[in-house]
Design a protein around this motif. Structure first.
Motif, PDB file in Angstrom:
ATOM      1  N   HIS A 137       0.828  -1.204   0.000  1.00  7.28           N
ATOM      2  CA  HIS A 137       0.000   0.000   0.000  1.00  7.28           C
ATOM      3  C   HIS A 137       0.862   1.254   0.000  1.00  7.28           C
ATOM      4  CE1 HIS A 137      -3.026   2.951   0.848  1.00  7.28           C
ATOM      5  NE2 HIS A 137      -2.369   3.301   1.932  1.00  7.28           N
ATOM      6  N   PRO A 139      -0.148  -8.595  -3.415  1.00  4.38           N
ATOM      7  CA  PRO A 139      -1.375  -8.493  -2.615  1.00  4.38           C
ATOM      8  C   PRO A 139      -2.253  -7.271  -2.895  1.00  4.38           C
ATOM      9  CG  PRO A 139       0.449  -9.189  -1.229  1.00  4.38           C
ATOM     10  CD  PRO A 139       1.034  -8.823  -2.558  1.00  4.38           C
ATOM     11  N   TRP A 140      -1.664  -6.174  -3.350  1.00  4.32           N
ATOM     12  CA  TRP A 140      -2.440  -4.948  -3.490  1.00  4.32           C
ATOM     13  C   TRP A 140      -2.905  -4.696  -4.911  1.00  4.32           C
ATOM     14  CZ3 TRP A 140      -4.188  -2.071   0.581  1.00  4.32           C
ATOM     15  CH2 TRP A 140      -3.655  -2.390   1.844  1.00  4.32           C
ATOM     16  N   LEU A 141      -2.963  -5.740  -5.742  1.00  4.21           N
ATOM     17  CA  LEU A 141      -3.422  -5.559  -7.120  1.00  4.21           C
ATOM     18  C   LEU A 141      -4.797  -4.895  -7.175  1.00  4.21           C
ATOM     19  CD1 LEU A 141      -3.138  -6.053 -10.190  1.00  4.21           C
ATOM     20  CD2 LEU A 141      -4.394  -8.182  -9.824  1.00  4.21           C
ATOM     21  N   THR A 142      -5.681  -5.306  -6.286  1.00  2.00           N
ATOM     22  CA  THR A 142      -7.053  -4.792  -6.345  1.00  2.00           C
ATOM     23  C   THR A 142      -7.089  -3.287  -6.094  1.00  2.00           C
ATOM     24  OG1 THR A 142      -7.621  -6.936  -5.383  1.00  2.00           O
ATOM     25  CG2 THR A 142      -9.396  -5.362  -5.640  1.00  2.00           C
ATOM     26  N   GLU A 143      -6.202  -2.795  -5.246  1.00  2.00           N
ATOM     27  CA  GLU A 143      -6.114  -1.344  -5.022  1.00  2.00           C
ATOM     28  C   GLU A 143      -5.675  -0.634  -6.306  1.00  2.00           C
ATOM     29  OE1 GLU A 143      -4.494   1.389  -1.491  1.00  2.00           O
ATOM     30  OE2 GLU A 143      -2.888   0.192  -2.348  1.00  2.00           O
ATOM     31  N   LYS A 158      11.977 -10.604   2.465  1.00  2.00           N
ATOM     32  CA  LYS A 158      12.296 -11.646   3.453  1.00  2.00           C
ATOM     33  C   LYS A 158      11.050 -12.208   4.156  1.00  2.00           C
ATOM     34  CE  LYS A 158      15.618 -12.264   7.233  1.00  2.00           C
ATOM     35  NZ  LYS A 158      16.638 -11.570   8.039  1.00  2.00           N
ATOM     36  N   ILE A 159      10.148 -11.344   4.575  1.00  2.00           N
ATOM     37  CA  ILE A 159       9.024 -11.813   5.411  1.00  2.00           C
ATOM     38  C   ILE A 159       7.674 -11.501   4.772  1.00  2.00           C
ATOM     39  CG2 ILE A 159      10.250 -11.770   7.599  1.00  2.00           C
ATOM     40  CD1 ILE A 159       8.866  -9.025   8.111  1.00  2.00           C
ATOM     41  N   TYR A 160       7.700 -11.317   3.455  1.00  2.00           N
ATOM     42  CA  TYR A 160       6.477 -10.923   2.748  1.00  2.00           C
ATOM     43  C   TYR A 160       6.636 -11.482   1.346  1.00  2.00           C
ATOM     44  CZ  TYR A 160       3.163  -7.412   0.774  1.00  2.00           C
ATOM     45  OH  TYR A 160       2.128  -6.744   0.148  1.00  2.00           O
ATOM     46  N   ARG A 161       5.905 -12.541   1.053  1.00  2.00           N
ATOM     47  CA  ARG A 161       6.154 -13.289  -0.189  1.00  2.00           C
ATOM     48  C   ARG A 161       4.852 -13.466  -0.968  1.00  2.00           C
ATOM     49  NH1 ARG A 161      10.521 -16.732   0.112  1.00  2.00           N
ATOM     50  NH2 ARG A 161      10.426 -16.499  -2.152  1.00  2.00           N
ATOM     51  N   ASP A 188       7.449   4.107   5.882  1.00  2.00           N
ATOM     52  CA  ASP A 188       6.526   3.883   7.009  1.00  2.00           C
ATOM     53  C   ASP A 188       6.625   2.444   7.528  1.00  2.00           C
ATOM     54  OD1 ASP A 188       5.191   2.407   5.076  1.00  2.00           O
ATOM     55  OD2 ASP A 188       3.471   3.761   4.932  1.00  2.00           O
ATOM     56  N   ALA A 189       5.803   2.144   8.530  1.00  2.00           N
ATOM     57  CA  ALA A 189       5.912   0.846   9.221  1.00  2.00           C
ATOM     58  C   ALA A 189       5.717  -0.323   8.256  1.00  2.00           C
ATOM     59  CB  ALA A 189       4.880   0.778  10.356  1.00  2.00           C
ATOM     60  N   GLU A 190       4.742  -0.202   7.356  1.00  2.00           N
ATOM     61  CA  GLU A 190       4.479  -1.308   6.426  1.00  2.00           C
ATOM     62  C   GLU A 190       5.703  -1.572   5.543  1.00  2.00           C
ATOM     63  OE1 GLU A 190       2.033  -0.273   3.165  1.00  2.00           O
ATOM     64  OE2 GLU A 190       1.555  -2.336   2.610  1.00  2.00           O
ATOM     65  N   ALA A 204       8.742  -2.976   7.122  1.00  2.00           N
ATOM     66  CA  ALA A 204       8.613  -4.415   7.388  1.00  2.00           C
ATOM     67  C   ALA A 204       8.772  -5.222   6.099  1.00  2.00           C
ATOM     68  CB  ALA A 204       7.273  -4.714   8.047  1.00  2.00           C
ATOM     69  N   VAL A 205       8.133  -4.784   5.019  1.00  2.00           N
ATOM     70  CA  VAL A 205       8.280  -5.501   3.739  1.00  2.00           C
ATOM     71  C   VAL A 205       9.765  -5.635   3.406  1.00  2.00           C
ATOM     72  CG1 VAL A 205       7.966  -5.315   1.234  1.00  2.00           C
ATOM     73  CG2 VAL A 205       6.043  -4.800   2.765  1.00  2.00           C
TER      74      VAL A 205
END
Lengths: 322, 322
Positions: B65, B90-94, B118-121, B270-272, B275-276
């Motif tokens: 996002h 994951p955000w294709l729909t957006e 690493k933590i988002y696949r 930002d936080a998201e 993390a990604v």
């Protein structure tokens, strides 16, 4: 009777409050068809029969980083005892890393057959060809429980949730329990049968409400060892944001003897979660921030202590199955 | 020669700087094997042969996002002209909702055969059992270009990228061009052949570097109509954070006549996104914030104007194919 309504209402909310009437009618079928346990869970765990046992449980891990960050923090602080993971969701790898680094964490699987948000969707774990009935016309899991329940073939649900368990285990998660996102696996007798079958296969405790334990045709599905919840506490849209703490503290003061699960939805009210939950204030990002703020507050600890609530985990229940 | 090195270096970076030597060796094969265009793109678009054409292009839409929000903002402000979308993310729909609401936006597809964080696949769009060579042992797309190039069967790559185009179109996106995430589809002659085949099938312009247009065995794959980029400008890890604006302004001052794409990676720190992009400062969240800050700055507009840069879009190039 109050517990009964509380539970039905809670499940309706899990189903995003849409098509509540249809969902309730499905639950009536279940409520009329299951059998009773002979001994309470408290007694089986070595507590007095009238003990008030509570599992404080965070749902929806892996759906978003914001949810994971808030949930990990609450688990680390013992603000919640247990949590469950949505295996098909984008942040599974983050949760798997947490699970590997926290082998004592009480993490179950929030078996997922729906994808309910507007601009952030996911599909199944299983190969698409093997589970065609799981897809909505846009190519993701169904957005609502009633649509999922109406379209999903039980054998494909079984294939998918087995794939979810296997994917979790392969990623280093050792699930302590199973429950069901938006109540889909307790929405019809056929789906409930799949849920019970998989739980038995992996010898895991699972979220089975007391209502399902009364009498009837599903009785044969539950073994003598299976555990049932006596009630569920969960915030609902009738609770005003200003009355959030009052709702939970009242619910804890009103706890009856037996096994209750308090289901919370944790997250931070940040840009990511606001976008995930676009146009959906119920169970939205501000809601999840309020849940996080409550479970990590001193008031929560205080009211639990004052009311002699015994905090338990799913893995305590799992030991009864061994 | 400088352009040649710049391009090779840029592609190496696209491959996340890992296994750079292996990637370059693959590119040498391509560089030695393609044919020349007879007329410059500037001339074909009606500009003088020595015009400096620039596509300012944002990569990686739909990955998060934070990336979408920064990229939509930059598109809305005409700070970037074009962008491309990662369909399996994951955000294709957006992004699809944005595309439907902005039918004039110049949005292409960032065809994706890798999942590098690493933590988002993520996995493929196609049914898993039809594209087994696309999966790493953890059950996601390969994390590195060289691993993807070594394992992916070309016929499965073709199946997957066709599925990505079809999924995008079904969601309301009308792609103006095709390019390739982390350079995977230009990493081997076989994968490049698939890339060209799909681009021709959908009659779309695609990211083909000048190096591929020199001579050799891939010549027959490019039609007379196909467009090639003369150079690519992209930030790289040798650029210190404090020198970010200097890097881009120098690159714009040094632009040569011809068609250049400036590839930027936009996002908010930002936080998201932190993390990604855990443990990966190159192309990480602070990097993307710097790119966003630069393209939306008045200095960027000023240096473009001072250097007589003609801004073009992929859809301008697409008209040459009709």
């Amino acid at each position: 009777m109050k517990q009964w309504f509380t539970f039905i209402y809670g499940l309706g909310l899990l189903m995003c409050l849409r098509k509540l009437a249809a969902a309730i009618s499905l639950l009536f079928i279940l409520a009329a068809s299951t059998g009773a346990q002979t001994k309470t869970v408290a007694e089986r765990l070595g507590y007095p029969a009238d003990a008030k046992l509570l599992i404080v449980h965070a749902d929806d891990l892996a759906v978003a980083h914001s949810v994971d960050a808030a949930s990990f923090d609450a688990l680390d602080k013992n603000a919640v005892a247990s949590a469950s993971i949505m295996v098909p969701c984008p942040w599974l790898t983050e949760v798997a890393a947490y699970a590997r680094n926290h082998p004592d964490a009480d993490l179950g699987l929030h078996l997922t057959l729906t994808s309910e948000w507007k601009i952030y969707r996911w599909g199944p774990v299983e190969s698409k060809d093997k589970v065609p009935s799981l897809f909505d016309p846009a190519g993701y899991l169904w957005p609502e429980t009633v649509l999922a329940a109406a379209h999903i073939k039980p054998e494909e649900a079984e294939r998918e949730i087995r794939a979810q368990v296997e994917r979790a285990v392969a990623s280093g998660i050792h699930p302590t329990h199973l429950d069901t996102h938006m109540g889909t696996l307790i929405a019809t007798p056929d789906l409930f049968a799949v849920f019970v079958k998989i739980a038995h296969e992996y010898n895991l405790p699972f979220l089975a409400p007391r209502l399902l334990g009364e009498r009837g045709k599903l009785l044969s599905l539950l073994s003598e060892k299976d555990l049932v919840l006596d009630s569920v506490v969960m915030a609902n849209p009738s609770v005003h944001a200003d009355a959030w703490k009052d709702f939970y503290t009242s619910a804890i003061r009103d706890l009856k003897p037996g096994l209750t699960e308090m289901i919370v939805h944790l997250g931070h009210d940040d840009a990511e979660l606001q976008a995930v939950m676009t146009d959906h204030p119920d169970f939205g990002s501000a809601w999840r921030q309020r849940d996080y703020d409550f479970v990590t507050s001193p008031e929560f600890k205080k009211v639990l202590k004052e009311n002699n609530v015994i905090l338990v985990k799913w893995k305590d229940l799992g030991k009864l199955l061994k």
